[in-house]
Write a protein that holds these residues in place. Structure first.
Motif, PDB file in Angstrom:
ATOM      1  N   LEU A 185      -0.681   2.601  13.326  1.00 53.91           N
ATOM      2  CA  LEU A 185      -1.474   1.464  12.846  1.00 53.91           C
ATOM      3  C   LEU A 185      -1.680   1.488  11.342  1.00 53.91           C
ATOM      4  O   LEU A 185      -2.041   0.465  10.749  1.00 53.91           O
ATOM      5  N   TRP A 186      -1.500   2.662  10.726  1.00 51.61           N
ATOM      6  CA  TRP A 186      -1.843   2.836   9.306  1.00 51.61           C
ATOM      7  C   TRP A 186      -0.607   3.342   8.547  1.00 51.61           C
ATOM      8  O   TRP A 186      -0.576   4.477   8.082  1.00 51.61           O
ATOM      9  N   PRO A 187       0.427   2.494   8.416  1.00 47.02           N
ATOM     10  CA  PRO A 187       1.619   2.911   7.669  1.00 47.02           C
ATOM     11  C   PRO A 187       1.350   2.900   6.164  1.00 47.02           C
ATOM     12  O   PRO A 187       0.302   2.419   5.707  1.00 47.02           O
ATOM     13  N   ARG A 188       2.293   3.390   5.412  1.00 46.00           N
ATOM     14  CA  ARG A 188       2.177   3.279   3.953  1.00 46.00           C
ATOM     15  C   ARG A 188       2.208   1.807   3.557  1.00 46.00           C
ATOM     16  O   ARG A 188       2.811   0.977   4.229  1.00 46.00           O
ATOM     17  N   GLY A 189       1.589   1.495   2.447  1.00 40.88           N
ATOM     18  CA  GLY A 189       1.522   0.112   2.025  1.00 40.88           C
ATOM     19  C   GLY A 189       0.178  -0.500   2.340  1.00 40.88           C
ATOM     20  O   GLY A 189      -0.716   0.138   2.904  1.00 40.88           O
ATOM     21  N   LEU A 190       0.008  -1.763   2.006  1.00 40.70           N
ATOM     22  CA  LEU A 190      -1.293  -2.421   2.108  1.00 40.70           C
ATOM     23  C   LEU A 190      -1.677  -2.776   3.537  1.00 40.70           C
ATOM     24  O   LEU A 190      -2.818  -2.569   3.953  1.00 40.70           O
ATOM     25  N   VAL A 191      -0.749  -3.307   4.308  1.00 37.94           N
ATOM     26  CA  VAL A 191      -1.091  -3.924   5.592  1.00 37.94           C
ATOM     27  C   VAL A 191      -1.281  -2.877   6.698  1.00 37.94           C
ATOM     28  O   VAL A 191      -0.386  -2.082   6.980  1.00 37.94           O
ATOM     29  N   LYS A 192      -2.453  -2.900   7.309  1.00 44.84           N
ATOM     30  CA  LYS A 192      -2.776  -2.053   8.458  1.00 44.84           C
ATOM     31  C   LYS A 192      -2.891  -2.939   9.697  1.00 44.84           C
ATOM     32  O   LYS A 192      -3.242  -4.115   9.601  1.00 44.84           O
ATOM     33  N   GLN A 193      -2.622  -2.382  10.863  1.00 45.98           N
ATOM     34  CA  GLN A 193      -2.617  -3.149  12.096  1.00 45.98           C
ATOM     35  C   GLN A 193      -3.852  -2.834  12.937  1.00 45.98           C
ATOM     36  O   GLN A 193      -4.298  -1.688  12.989  1.00 45.98           O
ATOM     37  N   PRO A 194      -4.419  -3.824  13.614  1.00 45.84           N
ATOM     38  CA  PRO A 194      -5.537  -3.564  14.532  1.00 45.84           C
ATOM     39  C   PRO A 194      -5.038  -2.825  15.770  1.00 45.84           C
ATOM     40  O   PRO A 194      -3.844  -2.833  16.081  1.00 45.84           O
TER      41      PRO A 194
END
Length: 226
Positions: A185-194
């Motif tokens: 859910l928390w990859p590198r970069g800005l966008v995180k997933q719920p």
């Protein structure tokens, strides 16, 4: 929607972090308890944002015991490094030295008691880490270490860094291994997933084992959800 949530998290968390850092500096002359209270407040602030802005939940299989333990945690993202201040009781966190030399924030990490390790400094870095680890144990605090030494992508399980075995031997503490899947859910970069980050607390490993044995057991346990 994930991009909007992630941007909002960024806009709230980092300015908020600056406020907490400045607050630690202001309360520091009044002793260690207020410093710890503010740092723990910062980790609660982060947890609230992760839960209510990013829409990420945490699910635990097992419980981390209180007291002086060496807590070995898988490292896939930033989120577990801040959560460590919540799931361990006033822990001393072993982190890369670059974080402890950052302006203001680095001073706060050292004031709280974190251990900065220069991974390329060799034996000298290990000696410093062991000395500070022993000081933490004398205060009854657990020590949190990310034994693979760096953040790794989902699915990868590199060998443990030598510092883990040295700290395990020097401190003589049982090891509590912690696996998780935060990188999904928390990859590198800005966008995180719920979604839900799962944590799994492995069986406590006793002190005094041979290096190959303890490393194999910890490596397997922290990668249980990989």
């Amino acid at each position: 929607m994930s991009a909007i949530r992630s941007l909002l998290f960024f806009l709230l968390f980092y300015p908020g972090t600056l406020i907490y850092v400045l607050t630690v500096i202001l309360v520091s002359p009044f002793g260690t308890p207020p410093v710890r209270k503010v740092v723990h407040g910062w980790s609660d602030f982060h947890h609230w944002l992760v839960r209510h802005v990013l829409g990420i939940r945490f699910e635990w299989d097992g419980e981390i015991p209180g007291g002086p333990f060496l807590i070995a945690v898988k490292h896939q993202a930033m989120v577990e490094t801040v959560e460590a201040l919540r799931f361990a009781r006033t822990p001393v966190v072993v982190m890369k030295r670059e974080l402890t030399t950052m302006p203001l924030f680095g001073w706060v990490t050292l004031r709280y008691g974190s251990i900065g390790v220069h991974r390329e400094a060799g034996a000298q870095a290990l000696r410093e880490m062991m000395a500070k680890g022993k000081e933490a144990v004398s205060e009854g605090r657990p020590v949190v270490i990310f034994p693979e030494g760096t953040r790794v992508p989902v699915g990868e399980s590199p060998p443990l860094r030598p510092g883990f075995a040295g700290l395990y031997r020097a401190l003589g503490l049982p090891v509590v291994p912690v696996a998780h899947d935060s990188g999904k859910l928390w990859p590198r970069g800005l966008v995180k997933q719920p979604g839900t980050i799962h944590f799994k607390v492995g069986e406590t490993i006793p002190p005094g084992l041979k290096r190959d044995d303890v490393e194999a057991r910890v490596h397997q346990a922290i990668n249980a959800l990989n």
